[in-house]
Design a protein around this motif. Structure first.
Motif, PDB file in Angstrom:
ATOM      1  N   UNK A  84       0.829  -1.205   0.000  1.00  0.00           N
ATOM      2  CA  UNK A  84       0.000   0.000   0.000  1.00  0.00           C
ATOM      3  C   UNK A  84       0.866   1.258   0.000  1.00  0.00           C
ATOM      4  N   UNK A  85       1.936   1.252   0.771  1.00  0.00           N
ATOM      5  CA  UNK A  85       2.827   2.410   0.820  1.00  0.00           C
ATOM      6  C   UNK A  85       3.472   2.689  -0.528  1.00  0.00           C
ATOM      7  N   UNK A  86       3.736   1.660  -1.293  1.00  0.00           N
ATOM      8  CA  UNK A  86       4.457   1.810  -2.559  1.00  0.00           C
ATOM      9  C   UNK A  86       3.546   1.822  -3.790  1.00  0.00           C
ATOM     10  N   UNK A  87       2.234   1.653  -3.586  1.00  0.00           N
ATOM     11  CA  UNK A  87       1.330   1.581  -4.736  1.00  0.00           C
ATOM     12  C   UNK A  87       1.436   2.816  -5.599  1.00  0.00           C
ATOM     13  N   UNK A  88       1.332   2.727  -6.881  1.00  0.00           N
ATOM     14  CA  UNK A  88       1.112   1.531  -7.693  1.00  0.00           C
ATOM     15  C   UNK A  88       2.396   0.843  -8.135  1.00  0.00           C
ATOM     16  N   UNK A  89       3.542   1.296  -7.625  1.00  0.00           N
ATOM     17  CA  UNK A  89       4.821   0.705  -8.018  1.00  0.00           C
ATOM     18  C   UNK A  89       4.945  -0.726  -7.519  1.00  0.00           C
ATOM     19  N   UNK A  90       5.651  -1.532  -8.280  1.00  0.00           N
ATOM     20  CA  UNK A  90       5.911  -2.911  -7.875  1.00  0.00           C
ATOM     21  C   UNK A  90       7.056  -2.939  -6.870  1.00  0.00           C
ATOM     22  N   UNK A  91       6.985  -3.876  -5.941  1.00  0.00           N
ATOM     23  CA  UNK A  91       8.023  -4.075  -4.933  1.00  0.00           C
ATOM     24  C   UNK A  91       8.695  -5.414  -5.235  1.00  0.00           C
ATOM     25  N   UNK A  92      10.014  -5.406  -5.294  1.00  0.00           N
ATOM     26  CA  UNK A  92      10.733  -6.639  -5.631  1.00  0.00           C
ATOM     27  C   UNK A  92      10.614  -7.667  -4.507  1.00  0.00           C
ATOM     28  N   UNK A 122      13.029  -9.379  -3.411  1.00  0.00           N
ATOM     29  CA  UNK A 122      14.187  -9.185  -2.534  1.00  0.00           C
ATOM     30  C   UNK A 122      13.888  -8.133  -1.472  1.00  0.00           C
ATOM     31  N   UNK A 123      13.269  -7.021  -1.867  1.00  0.00           N
ATOM     32  CA  UNK A 123      12.941  -5.988  -0.884  1.00  0.00           C
ATOM     33  C   UNK A 123      11.888  -6.482   0.101  1.00  0.00           C
ATOM     34  N   UNK A 124      10.914  -7.219  -0.397  1.00  0.00           N
ATOM     35  CA  UNK A 124       9.879  -7.774   0.488  1.00  0.00           C
ATOM     36  C   UNK A 124      10.526  -8.688   1.523  1.00  0.00           C
ATOM     37  N   UNK A 125      11.409  -9.570   1.078  1.00  0.00           N
ATOM     38  CA  UNK A 125      12.100 -10.475   2.005  1.00  0.00           C
ATOM     39  C   UNK A 125      12.881  -9.678   3.048  1.00  0.00           C
ATOM     40  N   UNK A 126      13.593  -8.634   2.593  1.00  0.00           N
ATOM     41  CA  UNK A 126      14.388  -7.819   3.522  1.00  0.00           C
ATOM     42  C   UNK A 126      13.528  -7.091   4.543  1.00  0.00           C
ATOM     43  N   UNK A 127      12.347  -6.657   4.133  1.00  0.00           N
ATOM     44  CA  UNK A 127      11.483  -5.880   5.034  1.00  0.00           C
ATOM     45  C   UNK A 127      10.689  -6.769   5.996  1.00  0.00           C
ATOM     46  N   UNK A 128      10.287  -7.959   5.528  1.00  0.00           N
ATOM     47  CA  UNK A 128       9.437  -8.828   6.356  1.00  0.00           C
ATOM     48  C   UNK A 128      10.262  -9.821   7.169  1.00  0.00           C
ATOM     49  N   UNK A 129      11.311 -10.345   6.566  1.00  0.00           N
ATOM     50  CA  UNK A 129      12.150 -11.337   7.238  1.00  0.00           C
ATOM     51  C   UNK A 129      13.610 -10.893   7.205  1.00  0.00           C
ATOM     52  N   UNK A 130      13.966  -9.773   7.826  1.00  0.00           N
ATOM     53  CA  UNK A 130      15.338  -9.277   7.731  1.00  0.00           C
ATOM     54  C   UNK A 130      16.345 -10.258   8.331  1.00  0.00           C
ATOM     55  N   UNK A 141       5.713 -10.870 -12.804  1.00  0.00           N
ATOM     56  CA  UNK A 141       6.437 -12.122 -13.013  1.00  0.00           C
ATOM     57  C   UNK A 141       7.960 -11.915 -13.008  1.00  0.00           C
ATOM     58  N   UNK A 142       8.619 -12.714 -12.188  1.00  0.00           N
ATOM     59  CA  UNK A 142      10.066 -12.661 -12.091  1.00  0.00           C
ATOM     60  C   UNK A 142      10.603 -11.475 -11.297  1.00  0.00           C
ATOM     61  N   UNK A 143       9.701 -10.649 -10.723  1.00  0.00           N
ATOM     62  CA  UNK A 143      10.152  -9.472  -9.982  1.00  0.00           C
ATOM     63  C   UNK A 143       9.553  -9.387  -8.593  1.00  0.00           C
ATOM     64  N   UNK A 144       8.221  -9.282  -8.505  1.00  0.00           N
ATOM     65  CA  UNK A 144       7.592  -9.105  -7.209  1.00  0.00           C
ATOM     66  C   UNK A 144       6.100  -8.881  -7.307  1.00  0.00           C
ATOM     67  N   UNK A 145       5.580  -7.935  -6.510  1.00  0.00           N
ATOM     68  CA  UNK A 145       4.145  -7.695  -6.430  1.00  0.00           C
ATOM     69  C   UNK A 145       3.862  -6.202  -6.348  1.00  0.00           C
ATOM     70  N   UNK A 146       2.648  -5.831  -6.746  1.00  0.00           N
ATOM     71  CA  UNK A 146       2.224  -4.434  -6.656  1.00  0.00           C
ATOM     72  C   UNK A 146       0.767  -4.392  -6.240  1.00  0.00           C
ATOM     73  N   UNK A 147       0.415  -3.387  -5.442  1.00  0.00           N
ATOM     74  CA  UNK A 147      -0.987  -3.114  -5.124  1.00  0.00           C
ATOM     75  C   UNK A 147      -1.396  -2.045  -6.112  1.00  0.00           C
ATOM     76  N   UNK A 148      -2.412  -2.322  -6.904  1.00  0.00           N
ATOM     77  CA  UNK A 148      -2.690  -1.458  -8.043  1.00  0.00           C
ATOM     78  C   UNK A 148      -4.062  -0.802  -8.025  1.00  0.00           C
ATOM     79  N   UNK A 149      -4.640  -0.609  -6.868  1.00  0.00           N
ATOM     80  CA  UNK A 149      -5.924   0.066  -6.774  1.00  0.00           C
ATOM     81  C   UNK A 149      -5.829   1.127  -5.689  1.00  0.00           C
TER      82      UNK A 149
END
Length: 102
Positions: free
Chosen positions: A17-25, A27-35, A69-77
């Motif tokens: 939500x903080x990064x919407x609509x940009x995609x988050x990799x 790798x960044x998700x792993x670093x932020x959730x499971x540092x 695909x191959x990168x990460x996820x984005x919240x797009x609404x």
């Protein structure tokens, strides 16, 4: 209607939500959730499934969470926040609406 998530699911939703609509990799998700911890992509996919289930999103025709695909996820609404008492000290999305499509 209030939505409750696991700690990881809540962190991931907040990040998206903080990064919407940009995609988050991934790798960044792993670093932020499971540092500093190794976890497989299955853990991340499980959190995405948890969020999609809670908000009624279809991975085959996504309205809210887009897989890049191959990168990460984005919240797009867009999101409408409703004032609710936070269960774990963080705001929760009450409803999501908008015209942006994934």
């Amino acid at each position: 209607q209030r939505r409750d998530f696991t700690a990881g699911g809540g962190k991931l939703l907040r990040l998206l939500l903080e990064r919407r609509p940009a995609a988050v990799s991934k790798a960044e998700i792993h670093d932020r959730i499971w540092p500093g911890t190794f976890v497989s992509d299955v853990n991340l996919a499980t959190l995405v499934f948890e969020i999609r289930t809670a908000i009624g999103d279809d991975p085959h025709a996504p309205r809210y969470i887009r897989t890049v695909r191959g990168f990460g996820y984005a919240f797009c609404d867009t999101v409408t926040w409703a004032p609710v008492a936070p269960a774990a000290g963080s705001p929760r999305p009450e409803a999501a609406s908008g015209s942006t499509r994934c």
